[in-house]
Design an enzyme around this catalytic site. Structure first.
Site, PDB file in Angstrom:
ATOM      1  N   GLU A  22       2.237   1.626  -3.504  1.00 42.37           N
ATOM      2  CA  GLU A  22       1.213   2.053  -4.458  1.00 42.37           C
ATOM      3  C   GLU A  22       0.881   3.544  -4.312  1.00 42.37           C
ATOM      4  O   GLU A  22       0.740   4.258  -5.294  1.00 42.37           O
ATOM      5  CB  GLU A  22      -0.065   1.229  -4.265  1.00 42.37           C
ATOM      6  CG  GLU A  22       0.021  -0.178  -4.813  1.00 42.37           C
ATOM      7  CD  GLU A  22      -1.225  -1.016  -4.529  1.00 42.37           C
ATOM      8  OE1 GLU A  22      -1.205  -2.220  -4.861  1.00 42.37           O
ATOM      9  OE2 GLU A  22      -2.201  -0.479  -3.966  1.00 42.37           O
ATOM     10  N   GLU A  23       0.747   4.010  -3.062  1.00 43.08           N
ATOM     11  CA  GLU A  23       0.300   5.382  -2.819  1.00 43.08           C
ATOM     12  C   GLU A  23       1.417   6.418  -2.974  1.00 43.08           C
ATOM     13  O   GLU A  23       1.150   7.552  -3.368  1.00 43.08           O
ATOM     14  CB  GLU A  23      -0.324   5.510  -1.420  1.00 43.08           C
ATOM     15  CG  GLU A  23      -1.657   4.790  -1.293  1.00 43.08           C
ATOM     16  CD  GLU A  23      -2.408   5.138  -0.024  1.00 43.08           C
ATOM     17  OE1 GLU A  23      -1.940   5.996   0.758  1.00 43.08           O
ATOM     18  OE2 GLU A  23      -3.480   4.554   0.197  1.00 43.08           O
ATOM     19  N   GLU A  34       0.820  -1.214   0.000  1.00 42.96           N
ATOM     20  CA  GLU A  34       0.000   0.000   0.000  1.00 42.96           C
ATOM     21  C   GLU A  34       0.856   1.266   0.000  1.00 42.96           C
ATOM     22  O   GLU A  34       0.543   2.230  -0.704  1.00 42.96           O
ATOM     23  CB  GLU A  34      -0.953   0.005   1.198  1.00 42.96           C
ATOM     24  CG  GLU A  34      -2.186  -0.866   1.010  1.00 42.96           C
ATOM     25  CD  GLU A  34      -3.178  -0.319  -0.012  1.00 42.96           C
ATOM     26  OE1 GLU A  34      -3.014   0.829  -0.473  1.00 42.96           O
ATOM     27  OE2 GLU A  34      -4.126  -1.044  -0.354  1.00 42.96           O
TER      28      GLU A  34
END
Length: 193
Positions: A82-83, A79
């Site tokens: 990805e961010e 995560e």
């Protein structure tokens, strides 16, 4: 030296040291420059484009959902990548919170994880993230939004205590056997021998 000037110079130096393959650097400061230590400890924060935080200006920790069959420690790394585009290594679970009647009227578990960055150049996810940056941990904790919500305030206090080595989280111990294709993790205070 001004704190912001020092922080900028430090970031430039860190980039150069990393290119030279250096793994660690000692910063030796005389007592009158102790205030310059603060910019050296930062956390990665984001502003979201959607949801309850949209347009609020609130800086928050990167968040996301665990996919089916995915371990918490792997999901946290994924995560954040990805961010923000930042590569990390999992360190530990600092805390977790249980809430009821959440998504699809089910109970929900949220885990607060500590990761160690192995890259620092932010490349934010354009679809979900409005902005991303490195922020001094105290600045994150002093946001009115954080101070006015108990769970967020607790989390920020835990992060600060962990930074000062006054708190210990749960490390991920792999319980996989060489003979088994499946692996799982035990999250524990005890470090692997």
């Amino acid at each position: 030296m001004d704190e912001n000037v020092f922080a900028t110079l430090l970031q430039t130096s860190i980039s150069q040291w990393r290119q030279k393959g250096k793994k660690g650097v000692w910063l030796k400061l005389s007592l009158e420059f102790a205030s310059l230590v603060k910019p050296a400890v930062k956390i990665l924060v984001v502003q979201e484009k959607s949801g309850v935080f949209k347009g609020t200006g609130v800086w928050k920790l990167p968040t996301g959902s665990v996919e089916e069959g995915e371990d918490i420690c792997i999901a946290a790394i994924r995560e954040v990548k990805e961010e923000t585009g930042i590569d990390t290594e999992f360190v530990e679970v600092l805390a977790f919170r249980q809430s009821h009647m959440s998504f699809f009227s089910k109970s929900d578990l949220m885990f607060v994880c500590m990761l160690k960055p192995t890259s620092f150049e932010i490349e934010k996810q354009d679809s979900e993230i409005e902005a991303a940056k490195w922020m001094p941990i105290e600045e994150y904790a002093n946001q009115p939004f954080v101070k006015n919500r108990k769970s967020f305030e607790y989390i920020s206090k835990i992060c600060i205590e962990r930074k000062d080595n006054k708190y210990v989280g749960f490390t991920a111990l792999s319980t996989a056997k060489a003979t088994s294709a499946t692996s799982s993790y035990l999250y524990s205070h005890h470090h692997e021998e």
